[in-house]
Write a protein that holds these residues in place. Sequence first.
Motif, PDB file in Angstrom:
ATOM      1  N   ASN A 125      51.042  45.897  42.143  1.00 16.86           N
ATOM      2  CA  ASN A 125      50.883  47.174  41.466  1.00 16.86           C
ATOM      3  C   ASN A 125      49.892  47.049  40.311  1.00 16.86           C
ATOM      4  OD1 ASN A 125      52.862  48.509  43.066  1.00 16.86           O
ATOM      5  ND2 ASN A 125      54.466  47.520  41.868  1.00 16.86           N
ATOM      6  N   SER A 126      49.082  48.079  40.128  1.00 16.56           N
ATOM      7  CA  SER A 126      48.089  48.063  39.071  1.00 16.56           C
ATOM      8  C   SER A 126      47.813  49.491  38.627  1.00 16.56           C
ATOM      9  CB  SER A 126      46.790  47.392  39.538  1.00 16.56           C
ATOM     10  OG  SER A 126      46.326  48.004  40.728  1.00 16.56           O
ATOM     11  N   ILE A 127      47.223  49.600  37.435  1.00 14.89           N
ATOM     12  CA  ILE A 127      46.916  50.914  36.874  1.00 14.89           C
ATOM     13  C   ILE A 127      45.512  51.351  37.268  1.00 14.89           C
ATOM     14  CG2 ILE A 127      46.652  52.225  34.724  1.00 14.89           C
ATOM     15  CD1 ILE A 127      48.688  50.311  33.464  1.00 14.89           C
ATOM     16  N   ARG A 128      44.567  50.444  37.114  1.00 13.18           N
ATOM     17  CA  ARG A 128      43.174  50.769  37.409  1.00 13.18           C
ATOM     18  C   ARG A 128      42.661  49.857  38.514  1.00 13.18           C
ATOM     19  NH1 ARG A 128      38.256  51.054  32.939  1.00 13.18           N
ATOM     20  NH2 ARG A 128      36.640  51.795  34.385  1.00 13.18           N
ATOM     21  N   GLY A 261      43.123  41.197  39.922  1.00 13.54           N
ATOM     22  CA  GLY A 261      41.876  41.894  40.169  1.00 13.54           C
ATOM     23  C   GLY A 261      41.608  42.981  39.151  1.00 13.54           C
ATOM     24  N   GLU A 262      42.680  43.556  38.632  1.00 17.89           N
ATOM     25  CA  GLU A 262      42.545  44.620  37.631  1.00 17.89           C
ATOM     26  C   GLU A 262      41.942  44.110  36.330  1.00 17.89           C
ATOM     27  OE1 GLU A 262      45.414  48.129  35.766  1.00 17.89           O
ATOM     28  OE2 GLU A 262      46.270  46.298  36.592  1.00 17.89           O
ATOM     29  N   ASP A 263      42.060  42.814  36.069  1.00 24.87           N
ATOM     30  CA  ASP A 263      41.516  42.254  34.828  1.00 24.87           C
ATOM     31  C   ASP A 263      40.016  42.497  34.716  1.00 24.87           C
ATOM     32  OD1 ASP A 263      44.029  41.365  34.270  1.00 24.87           O
ATOM     33  OD2 ASP A 263      43.664  39.302  34.910  1.00 24.87           O
ATOM     34  N   HIS A 264      39.336  42.503  35.850  1.00 29.80           N
ATOM     35  CA  HIS A 264      37.885  42.641  35.839  1.00 29.80           C
ATOM     36  C   HIS A 264      37.425  44.091  35.761  1.00 29.80           C
ATOM     37  CE1 HIS A 264      37.906  38.404  36.792  1.00 29.80           C
ATOM     38  NE2 HIS A 264      38.674  38.651  37.833  1.00 29.80           N
ATOM     39  N   TYR A 265      38.392  45.027  35.820  1.00 28.93           N
ATOM     40  CA  TYR A 265      38.043  46.436  35.726  1.00 28.93           C
ATOM     41  C   TYR A 265      38.279  46.990  34.324  1.00 28.93           C
ATOM     42  CZ  TYR A 265      38.868  45.834  40.758  1.00 28.93           C
ATOM     43  OH  TYR A 265      38.858  45.371  42.047  1.00 28.93           O
ATOM     44  N   SER A 266      38.995  46.229  33.487  1.00 28.75           N
ATOM     45  CA  SER A 266      39.414  46.726  32.177  1.00 28.75           C
ATOM     46  C   SER A 266      38.569  46.108  31.063  1.00 28.75           C
ATOM     47  CB  SER A 266      40.901  46.408  31.953  1.00 28.75           C
ATOM     48  OG  SER A 266      41.696  46.934  32.992  1.00 28.75           O
ATOM     49  N   ASN A 267      38.896  46.485  29.840  1.00 28.74           N
ATOM     50  CA  ASN A 267      38.231  45.941  28.663  1.00 28.74           C
ATOM     51  C   ASN A 267      38.342  44.422  28.638  1.00 28.74           C
ATOM     52  OD1 ASN A 267      38.701  44.929  25.660  1.00 28.74           O
ATOM     53  ND2 ASN A 267      37.261  46.653  25.602  1.00 28.74           N
ATOM     54  N   THR A 268      37.234  43.752  28.359  1.00 24.89           N
ATOM     55  CA  THR A 268      37.176  42.294  28.442  1.00 24.89           C
ATOM     56  C   THR A 268      38.200  41.619  27.534  1.00 24.89           C
ATOM     57  OG1 THR A 268      34.830  42.366  28.992  1.00 24.89           O
ATOM     58  CG2 THR A 268      35.696  40.273  28.151  1.00 24.89           C
ATOM     59  N   TYR A 269      38.280  42.056  26.287  1.00 22.22           N
ATOM     60  CA  TYR A 269      39.167  41.396  25.325  1.00 22.22           C
ATOM     61  C   TYR A 269      40.632  41.643  25.670  1.00 22.22           C
ATOM     62  CZ  TYR A 269      34.744  41.097  22.869  1.00 22.22           C
ATOM     63  OH  TYR A 269      33.436  40.846  22.550  1.00 22.22           O
ATOM     64  N   PHE A 270      40.931  42.865  26.080  1.00 15.64           N
ATOM     65  CA  PHE A 270      42.311  43.153  26.467  1.00 15.64           C
ATOM     66  C   PHE A 270      42.699  42.350  27.711  1.00 15.64           C
ATOM     67  CE2 PHE A 270      45.264  45.638  29.096  1.00 15.64           C
ATOM     68  CZ  PHE A 270      46.358  45.656  28.242  1.00 15.64           C
ATOM     69  N   SER A 271      41.796  42.270  28.693  1.00 13.92           N
ATOM     70  CA  SER A 271      42.089  41.533  29.919  1.00 13.92           C
ATOM     71  C   SER A 271      42.305  40.055  29.646  1.00 13.92           C
ATOM     72  CB  SER A 271      40.944  41.715  30.922  1.00 13.92           C
ATOM     73  OG  SER A 271      40.808  43.073  31.280  1.00 13.92           O
ATOM     74  N   LEU A 456      33.144  39.457  34.240  1.00 15.04           N
ATOM     75  CA  LEU A 456      32.197  38.903  35.200  1.00 15.04           C
ATOM     76  C   LEU A 456      30.760  39.009  34.706  1.00 15.04           C
ATOM     77  CD1 LEU A 456      33.614  40.287  38.562  1.00 15.04           C
ATOM     78  CD2 LEU A 456      33.754  37.966  37.723  1.00 15.04           C
ATOM     79  N   PHE A 457      30.508  39.973  33.799  1.00 14.26           N
ATOM     80  CA  PHE A 457      29.148  40.169  33.316  1.00 14.26           C
ATOM     81  C   PHE A 457      28.687  39.007  32.447  1.00 14.26           C
ATOM     82  CE2 PHE A 457      30.976  44.387  33.976  1.00 14.26           C
ATOM     83  CZ  PHE A 457      30.088  44.880  34.906  1.00 14.26           C
TER      84      PHE A 457
END
Length: 474
Positions: A125-128, A261-271, A456-457
């Motif tokens: 489950n994920s949000i984004r 996988g959601e970590d790479h879609y969110s804000n870098t510091y929060f992830s 990833l950037f």
Amino acid sequence: MKSKIFLDKIEEDLNVGYGLYVRKLVVKDYIIHVAFISQITDKNDISGKIISPLLQYDKDDITIEIIAHSIIYTDNILIDEDENKILSYIYEGNSIIIVEGENSYIATNVIKKEKRNIETPQFENSIRAPLDAFNEDLNTNLNLIRSRMKDTGFKVEKFIVGTRTKTNIALAYVIDIANDNYVNEIRNRIEGISIDGIFESGYIEKIISNKKNGLFPEMGITEKADTVGANLLEGKVCILIDGSNLALLAPKTFIEFFDSGEDHYSNTYFSTFVYVTRLLSFIITLTLSPMYVSIVSFHPDVLPSQYILALASTRAGVPVNAITEAFIMEIVVEILREASIRLPKKIGPAIGIVGTIVIGQAAVIAGLVSPLMVIIVSLGSITSFVAPDYTVINPVRILKFFMIIITGMFGLYGVAMGLTIILINLISTYSITVPYMAPLSPSNFKEILTSLYTSLFHKGTRPKFMKTKDKKRR
């Protein structure tokens, strides 16, 4: 003519099987037999694409080649002469067409496979993140991946495993990224499987893992196509099994089990913060109860003096020592966890919550356990659900009891001994041929920082321990 042999082969199974039918057709002066299994074939295809065109054919000459190339409408046709393959073709969902007097037959795909619709993920489950998840149909799962991986280097290899089930297995990778050694090793292990049946991806995971009885998983699992795509671009190999909604990813290192996988879609510091939180949660789940046992039984002096008195007063009425107390509470939590999983969905969560509250409160009131023990066990249970891939937490559910026992024997020295034994086991483990603890061991400080930093950037290259062909992200 071999057509008689073909029919005899089918008749042998027709007498003992259920659902195998042979439709006899008379077209001009030719007798044609169409054999199929009703449960796994599409009757509309058989009627509309095979039987109807054959009966409507009005020319005098009918051969296997003419039927295959000029009469029937099915899109997947194979002409064969081997009578030993006939039943295999039929049980794979093909229809067999036999013309009396011919030495070959036609196997044409008219399979009708029941499958679920594409639904939302059940455990990832994920949000984004995309909400489409794999189902039990291999072609559907490959479709979800191909819709994201439009690269010409994306390659899929097919295998058939299981002497009786003949299960289709797909090996997917990006040919100009994945290391050939990893691909060849996985391919050889799949081809070397000797078993009568495969029903789920867990069979393959157990068979081709380095440590057949190892506690920690050597392969990741996922039910999401976007996760598979991201891992393929990291140089990993994906294994999909027909009949399973979970794909395997290999090689997989220990710290990658905590990456979502959601970590790479969110804000870098929060992830990055959440990623580190998951690692800490793993440690808490493993060590919290053993630390309680160690402090209460051996080293209460590490606590402030006023808290030592408070802790002693709460444990004054507890009839068992700290080791037994922790052991009992952990077993109760595991029972509640299993009960909440096995019960129907409508009442499972309610039973888990109510059972935990009622049993925990009643145990404290009855003086069977201390309030602090209930808090510690509850916190340890909550932190066990943090990891995105739940398979990495399953070993901890067993190792907790090992840690409690060794801590009850040696105190803080037992905690250190237990963690050392676990760490040695992890360091000596390999996922396919990649060190399980990479990049921690062999140590690469730059790779460690890169792994923790989820953007990833800012990752100009792929992980070095994967030894990919194309090392740069473009």
